[in-house]
Design a protein around this motif. Structure first.
Motif, PDB file in Angstrom:
ATOM      1  N   TRP A  20       0.842  -1.207   0.000  1.00 58.63           N
ATOM      2  CA  TRP A  20       0.000   0.000   0.000  1.00 58.63           C
ATOM      3  C   TRP A  20       0.877   1.257   0.000  1.00 58.63           C
ATOM      4  O   TRP A  20       0.645   2.191  -0.774  1.00 58.63           O
ATOM      5  N   ALA A  21       1.883   1.282   0.847  1.00 57.76           N
ATOM      6  CA  ALA A  21       2.747   2.464   0.931  1.00 57.76           C
ATOM      7  C   ALA A  21       3.469   2.712  -0.391  1.00 57.76           C
ATOM      8  O   ALA A  21       3.591   3.858  -0.853  1.00 57.76           O
ATOM      9  N   ASP A  22       3.946   1.650  -1.026  1.00 59.37           N
ATOM     10  CA  ASP A  22       4.679   1.807  -2.289  1.00 59.37           C
ATOM     11  C   ASP A  22       3.777   2.201  -3.445  1.00 59.37           C
ATOM     12  O   ASP A  22       4.260   2.693  -4.472  1.00 59.37           O
ATOM     13  N   SER A  23       2.472   1.989  -3.294  1.00 56.24           N
ATOM     14  CA  SER A  23       1.553   2.297  -4.400  1.00 56.24           C
ATOM     15  C   SER A  23       1.118   3.753  -4.421  1.00 56.24           C
ATOM     16  O   SER A  23       0.474   4.199  -5.383  1.00 56.24           O
ATOM     17  N   LEU A  24       1.455   4.520  -3.389  1.00 57.30           N
ATOM     18  CA  LEU A  24       1.005   5.912  -3.304  1.00 57.30           C
ATOM     19  C   LEU A  24       1.861   6.793  -4.202  1.00 57.30           C
ATOM     20  O   LEU A  24       3.093   6.717  -4.176  1.00 57.30           O
ATOM     21  N   PRO A  25       1.244   7.655  -4.993  1.00 56.59           N
ATOM     22  CA  PRO A  25       2.017   8.558  -5.864  1.00 56.59           C
ATOM     23  C   PRO A  25       2.714   9.647  -5.053  1.00 56.59           C
ATOM     24  O   PRO A  25       2.219  10.099  -4.022  1.00 56.59           O
ATOM     25  N   ASP A  26       3.859  10.027  -5.541  1.00 55.62           N
ATOM     26  CA  ASP A  26       4.586  11.111  -4.900  1.00 55.62           C
ATOM     27  C   ASP A  26       3.813  12.417  -5.040  1.00 55.62           C
ATOM     28  O   ASP A  26       3.178  12.681  -6.066  1.00 55.62           O
ATOM     29  N   GLY A  27       3.869  13.230  -4.014  1.00 57.28           N
ATOM     30  CA  GLY A  27       3.243  14.544  -4.076  1.00 57.28           C
ATOM     31  C   GLY A  27       1.747  14.534  -3.846  1.00 57.28           C
ATOM     32  O   GLY A  27       1.108  15.586  -3.914  1.00 57.28           O
ATOM     33  N   GLU A  28       1.156  13.385  -3.568  1.00 56.55           N
ATOM     34  CA  GLU A  28      -0.287  13.318  -3.341  1.00 56.55           C
ATOM     35  C   GLU A  28      -0.630  13.901  -1.972  1.00 56.55           C
ATOM     36  O   GLU A  28       0.084  13.678  -0.986  1.00 56.55           O
ATOM     37  N   VAL A  29      -1.704  14.674  -1.907  1.00 55.38           N
ATOM     38  CA  VAL A  29      -2.162  15.220  -0.630  1.00 55.38           C
ATOM     39  C   VAL A  29      -2.853  14.104   0.140  1.00 55.38           C
ATOM     40  O   VAL A  29      -3.796  13.478  -0.353  1.00 55.38           O
ATOM     41  N   ARG A  30      -2.370  13.819   1.348  1.00 57.98           N
ATOM     42  CA  ARG A  30      -2.904  12.731   2.147  1.00 57.98           C
ATOM     43  C   ARG A  30      -3.308  13.237   3.527  1.00 57.98           C
ATOM     44  O   ARG A  30      -2.813  14.258   4.014  1.00 57.98           O
ATOM     45  N   PHE A 184      -7.850  -4.635  -2.892  1.00 57.66           N
ATOM     46  CA  PHE A 184      -6.798  -3.609  -2.926  1.00 57.66           C
ATOM     47  C   PHE A 184      -5.910  -3.796  -4.157  1.00 57.66           C
ATOM     48  O   PHE A 184      -5.608  -2.844  -4.880  1.00 57.66           O
ATOM     49  N   HIS A 185      -5.492  -5.029  -4.423  1.00 57.39           N
ATOM     50  CA  HIS A 185      -4.658  -5.299  -5.593  1.00 57.39           C
ATOM     51  C   HIS A 185      -5.411  -4.967  -6.884  1.00 57.39           C
ATOM     52  O   HIS A 185      -4.837  -4.370  -7.815  1.00 57.39           O
ATOM     53  N   GLY A 186      -6.680  -5.377  -6.947  1.00 57.41           N
ATOM     54  CA  GLY A 186      -7.456  -5.127  -8.158  1.00 57.41           C
ATOM     55  C   GLY A 186      -7.603  -3.649  -8.469  1.00 57.41           C
ATOM     56  O   GLY A 186      -7.558  -3.237  -9.637  1.00 57.41           O
ATOM     57  N   LEU A 187      -7.742  -2.831  -7.421  1.00 57.52           N
ATOM     58  CA  LEU A 187      -7.886  -1.388  -7.625  1.00 57.52           C
ATOM     59  C   LEU A 187      -6.572  -0.719  -8.005  1.00 57.52           C
ATOM     60  O   LEU A 187      -6.563   0.344  -8.620  1.00 57.52           O
ATOM     61  N   ARG A 188      -5.444  -1.343  -7.651  1.00 62.49           N
ATOM     62  CA  ARG A 188      -4.146  -0.756  -7.961  1.00 62.49           C
ATOM     63  C   ARG A 188      -3.543  -1.324  -9.250  1.00 62.49           C
ATOM     64  O   ARG A 188      -2.533  -0.814  -9.728  1.00 62.49           O
ATOM     65  N   ALA A 189      -4.138  -2.386  -9.788  1.00 59.38           N
ATOM     66  CA  ALA A 189      -3.518  -3.099 -10.916  1.00 59.38           C
ATOM     67  C   ALA A 189      -3.420  -2.251 -12.172  1.00 59.38           C
ATOM     68  O   ALA A 189      -2.554  -2.494 -13.023  1.00 59.38           O
ATOM     69  N   HIS A 190      -4.306  -1.284 -12.316  1.00 63.24           N
ATOM     70  CA  HIS A 190      -4.297  -0.422 -13.507  1.00 63.24           C
ATOM     71  C   HIS A 190      -4.097   1.024 -13.053  1.00 63.24           C
ATOM     72  O   HIS A 190      -5.065   1.784 -12.919  1.00 63.24           O
TER      73      HIS A 190
END
Length: 652
Positions: A20-30, A184-190
């Motif tokens: 999950w942590a590695d899937s987050l884009p850089d610079g995203e407001v969290r 979670f994987h399915g939502l991040r796969a694309h």
């Protein structure tokens, strides 16, 4: 019973958190919580102590189910369980739901005396369930203390208003969390624009699993490959849907197959796109824009190709023509199927299948033939399994057993009960030494049978064979635009093909009423050529209309040799009938009914002929309309003509 293998919660939750942590884009407001979880690479909380768990069990009055209890000992709650549960309850938040959502009232209103126990359980679980969702996107999750297995696991039920489906049940909390991990994987796969590519140990393991499954499928081990592809599909892995859909489509499974947009790839479009288009063409109420929507992202050349295919399929003229040795076999198989030899066509395809080559790494088997109007009807679930079990695409392996033929020998199947959509009344002409395409020249007056619509594959003396159609399509077309129906004009709409070595047939599975006084056998006209024999059969032994009857006539070199007609308990005969066909063998002196099957067996044996059941009942064959099988009315004989004028009917 659930899986009793100990579940390693810590390893599972750590892997989930890191991915999950590695899937987050850089610079995203969290949010502050998400940023803290990203930095810690941990979506959970400190573990709950045994004392804390015991205290919540005392508060609830029940011991918690094993897998939820073990989870709390590793993390007292969880963030981002899947894509729609943002916070999952720990010991502080878990509580009895008591229909807090109002769902019990809603679902109970739908219950009636016909509702089964499962429906009642799904409706009432919201009154007794233990709520474990804290923050979610219109989603509710509860543990059911009354749906307990042998290991003490409570089933989990989840429901979301946007899902438009009944509550989803999981065998236990561990099963629910595994599914949320797959979600979670399915939502991040694309990943979208600006998002990092979703690659980690799990995705690499799944992609390697898919590649092994693909190789196994090409070797013929589809049964081993499909579960692996299904697992990869649950994780949303690209390619998994396309590869699995190819297997499922050939197995004849119900559903809509999109091949995960691979059909829109120009590399695969020649073989996968026809299947997508023919599924659309089978539903005439669908707008063409629906097809375009399913092809979003495709280039204009592929979209144009799809539109052209759609027009061909609606006109019945689409032709599957792949390249290479397998494509040459497809051409031979089409010619066999065109004249009714579906079993021979199938064997031609299977014999050439080991030479088939995929169009790319996402291609498991030839599929474009399913959209071909002649080849598509050949598929059965058994044949689909045979195809999938045949090594191909450069792989080697053991060839499977051949699937059973669909066509029985001879003619006796015509006497079977209507279990194969066979006719209860029928008539046919068998002609020796004449090709099927030449039958119109013998059985018509030389006038074209309507418009060929570009579908004709053969002409003779100006009489045109209509393109291959199902019996339903042919009859619908014959009535379309017809303005008059006469009681004396009995022209037969016949399907044509080969009836064995050296024989052709013209078959009518829905004949008009049999009038023995005015019937004129077409046998003499059909046998007009030198050295030509013709056999005519008309049976109404099981039609349910009027007296049972059976007619047989045989002609040679333009002259009738013999004939008999059995009707109303009487037999009228002419000529010297061979002993094997003597009606006295089949009809009692008092008219005690026709032994239809025995008579058809005798005809088949006498002439060495057969009719293709599958092509006549399920496939597509060329058709034409014969001249009338009845003579014109004589002086003083009455007849009726029904005329259609626009939308109204008239009679004169």
């Amino acid at each position: 019973m659930t899986d009793t293998t100990p579940f390693d919660w810590r390893t599972f939750l750590l892997r989930w958190s890191e991915e999950w942590a590695d899937s987050l884009p850089d610079g995203e407001v969290r949010s502050k919580e998400d940023e803290a979880a990203r930095r810690a690479r941990w979506l959970g909380f400190p573990p709950a102590s045994e004392e804390r768990i015991a205290a919540v069990e005392k508060r609830l009055g029940r011991r918690l189910p094993p897998s939820y209890r073990e989870f709390l000992q590793v993390s007292d709650g969880w963030q981002h369980a899947g894509g729609f549960v943002w916070l999952l309850a720990g010991t502080a938040e878990v509580h009895w739901h008591n229909d807090e959502s109002g769902l019990a009232d809603i679902f109970e209103e739908c219950l009636d005396e016909d509702s089964d126990p499962e429906e009642r359980r799904e409706a009432t679980v919201w009154r007794r369930g233990l709520q474990i969702d804290v923050e979610a996107d219109a989603m509710h999750v509860v543990l059911d203390p009354e749906d307990v297995d042998e290991d003490g696991e409570w089933a989990v039920y989840s429901w979301a208003s946007w899902r438009a489906a009944p509550p989803e049940r999981y065998a236990g909390f561990a099963a629910f969390m595994r599914d949320m991990y797959r979600e979670f994987h399915g939502l991040r796969a694309h990943p979208g624009d600006g998002e990092p590519e979703f690659v980690n140990d799990t995705t690499r393991e799944l992609d390697a699993l898919m590649e092994r499954a693909r190789t196994a499928a090409l070797r013929g081990d589809w049964e081993g490959a499909l579960p692996a592809l299904d697992e990869a599909e649950e994780y949303g892995r690209p390619r998994a849907v396309c590869l699995g859909d190819q297997i499922r489509r050939l197995l004849g499974q119900a559903g809509t197959f999109r091949f995960d947009d691979v059909a829109a790839d120009p590399r695969y479009a020649p073989d996968l796109l026809p299947v997508l288009v023919t599924e659309h063409a089978a539903h005439p109420f669908r707008r063409d824009s629906t097809l375009t929507f399913h092809m979003r992202g495709a280039g204009e050349d592929v979209v144009s190709s799809a539109r052209a295919m759609l027009e061909e399929m609606r006109a019945g003229t689409y032709r599957y023509a792949p390249a290479g040795p397998f494509g040459e076999a497809v051409g031979r198989a089409r010619e066999q199927a065109r004249w009714g030899d579906g079993d021979g066509a199938w064997r031609t395809l299977m014999d050439a299948l080991p030479e088939w080559l995929p169009l790319g790494p996402d291609h498991l088997a030839p599929l474009g033939w399913l959209a071909d109007p002649l080849l598509g009807p050949l598929l059965t679930p058994e044949r689909g399994r045979e195809l999938l079990s045949t090594p191909r695409g450069g792989q080697r392996g053991e060839l499977p057993d051949r699937s059973a033929a669909l066509d029985p020998d001879g003619l006796a199947w015509l006497a079977d009960p209507d279990g194969h959509d066979g006719p209860t009344s029928y008539r046919f002409v068998l002609v020796e030494g004449v090709e099927p395409k030449d039958l119109p020249g013998l059985l018509t007056d030389g006038e074209p049978d309507g418009e060929p619509d570009g579908k004709s594959d053969g002409e003779s003396d100006g009489a045109v064979l209509a393109g291959p159609m199902t019996s339903y399509e042919a009859r619908s077309r014959s009535f379309h635009g017809r303005r008059e129906f006469s009681s004396y004009d009995d022209r037969a709409l016949v399907a044509v093909g080969r009836a064995g070595a050296g024989w052709s047939f013209a078959f009518d599975g829905g004949p008009a009423y049999f009038d023995a006084r005015r019937f004129v056998s077409p046998a003499v006209a059909a046998a007009a050529g030198t050295g030509t024999r013709a056999v005519v059969v008309w049976s109404g032994s099981r039609s349910g209309h009027g007296e049972p009857f059976f007619h047989l006539s045989v002609a040679r070199d333009g002259a009738e040799q013999y004939a008999f007609t059995y009707v109303a308990g009487e037999t009228h005969r002419t000529g010297e009938i061979p002993p094997a066909l003597d009606p006295g063998r089949f009809f009692g002196p008092e008219g005690d009914g026709a032994r239809e099957r025995s008579l058809l067996e005798a005809v088949s044996e006498e002439f060495g002929v057969r009719l293709p059941r599958h092509a006549l009942t399920e496939g597509r064959l060329h058709t034409f309309t014969t001249r009338s099988w009845t003579r014109p009315p004589g002086d003083g004989e009455a007849y009726v003509v029904i005329g259609r004028n626009g939308g109204g009917d008239g009679m004169r």
